[in-house]
Scaffold this active site. Structure first.
Site, mmCIF file in Angstrom:
data_model
loop_
_atom_site.group_PDB
_atom_site.id
_atom_site.type_symbol
_atom_site.label_atom_id
_atom_site.label_comp_id
_atom_site.label_asym_id
_atom_site.label_seq_id
_atom_site.Cartn_x
_atom_site.Cartn_y
_atom_site.Cartn_z
ATOM 1 C CG ASP A 8 57.444 69.229 43.153
ATOM 2 O OD1 ASP A 8 57.460 68.197 43.852
ATOM 3 O OD2 ASP A 8 56.675 69.379 42.184
ATOM 4 C CG ASP A 103 56.967 64.567 46.302
ATOM 5 O OD1 ASP A 103 56.035 64.897 47.044
ATOM 6 O OD2 ASP A 103 56.816 64.307 45.099
ATOM 7 C CD GLU A 104 53.979 69.290 46.612
ATOM 8 O OE1 GLU A 104 54.107 70.416 46.085
ATOM 9 O OE2 GLU A 104 53.053 68.514 46.344
#
EC number: 2.7.7.7
Length: 355
Positions: A8, A103-104
């Site tokens: 993350d 983003d993860e």
């Protein structure tokens, strides 16, 4: 037992902005829409979070909490390009990558022989590679199962990681507050608390029927998670399940007719997106979403095989009744798509019937 890593990125959009514009560093910063246009915060840095600013918060309210907040517009093409760069780093260690957003992502490194097969060490090296090559920090959670890896990645933020080994898994799960389980929102957590359930250990003491009685299908999922079970594998390819378009309005709307005017402007854009990203895919439902001035939202859907102005108008009228006097701040529409696997199964069944 699998070896799952959840990566993350730390305040991703804001971190990219601080990387590219050094003058933003050390100051409360948020990426989001303008406060005078009913904008919403997408991401904020940790300096802004100290003032109570959070993602999905109205920009105007964020500025009240933090008058010195630097509010900048997003640069989505840049964020996508950096995300692809990070994805390429992941691919050095495994092909089993399940992106959840820009983003993860989940990574299954069970078969990775690098670093003696240590998922802990692999996570450390991935985070190091990301920092060296992008200038951004990432946090990681390592666990034998997906949901625990996701929970763990949030425990040592920013720029840290947390490992839940197989021999500590059940101890970790038992102490876990139910609100930390992905999918348990505030409303669900409150209902669980009313039932006297606050941790996974509490859920382990009650029968499955109690949870399904109060929470339906999700009750069964919650029961499994509370017992440290999550059989989901990494899904490296996801079929798009829907195509939609929505708009946040500059001023609240208070009449059905005004909402219908907005709806009519969204339909051509939905058709354009369907033609661009879902060509050849079959539609199985249409959806209308309204968000009210208290930020609660509602959706209405109906089975359909093609976009229909009349059906969209009917769904919006039904959704508008739920406003109960509240203003409308967002109108959205979507088309649900039939998965290719379902379509193939249906074709096979039809062929069998015709033989």
């Amino acid at each position: 037992m699998r070896k799952i890593i959840h990566i993350d990125m730390d305040c991703y959009f804001a971190a990219v902005e601080m990387r590219d514009f050094p003058q933003y560093r050390g100051k409360p910063l948020a990426v989001g829409g303008s406060s005078d246009r009913r904008g919403v915060i997408s991401t904020c840095n940790y300096e802004a979070r100290a003032f109570g600013v959070r993602s999905a918060m109205a920009s105007a309210y964020a500025l009240k909490l933090c008058p010195n907040l630097l509010l900048v517009p997003g640069r989505m093409e840049v964020y996508k390009a950096v995300s692809q760069q990070i994805r390429e780093i992941f691919s050095r260690y495994t092909s089993l990558i399940e992106p959840l957003s820009l983003d993860e992502a989940y990574l299954d490194v069970s078969d990775c022989s690098l670093y003696q097969g240590s998922a802990t060490r692999i996570a450390e090296v991935i985070r190091s590679d990301i920092f060296k090559e992008t200038g951004l920090t990432a946090s990681a959670g390592v666990s034998p199962i997906k949901f625990v890896a996701k929970v763990a990645s949030d425990l040592n933020k920013p720029n840290g990681q947390y490992v839940v080994s197989p021999d500590t898994l059940m101890q970790f799960v038992r102490a876990l507050p139910l609100g930390e389980i992905p999918g348990v929102g505030k409303v669900t957590e409150e209902k669980l608390n009313v039932l006297g359930l606050k941790t996974c250990a509490d859920v382990q003491q009650v029968p499955l029927t109690l949870l399904t009685e109060h929470f339906g299908k999700f009750g069964a999922v919650l029961y499994e998670r509370a017992h440290g079970r999550d059989e989901r594998a990494i899904v490296s390819h996801r079929e798009r399940k829907s195509v939609g378009v929505e708009t946040t309005l500059p001023k609240d709307l208070h009449t059905r007719e005004a909402c219908l005017d907005v709806l009519s402007s969204l339909i051509p854009e939905l058709n354009r997106r369907l033609g661009r990203s879902a060509s050849g895919r079959r539609i199985h439902k249409l959806v209308v979403k309204l968000k009210f001035d208290d930020f609660r939202q509602t959706t209405i859907e109906s089975r359909a095989e093609e976009p229909s102005v009349r059906l969209f108008e009917s769904l919006l009228s039904q959704a508008f009744v739920r406003a109960e006097g509240r203003g409308i701040r967002l109108v959205g529409i979507a088309a649900g798509l039939v998965c290719q696997s379902e379509s193939e199964q249906e074709s096979s069944a039809q062929l069998a019937l015709s033989l």
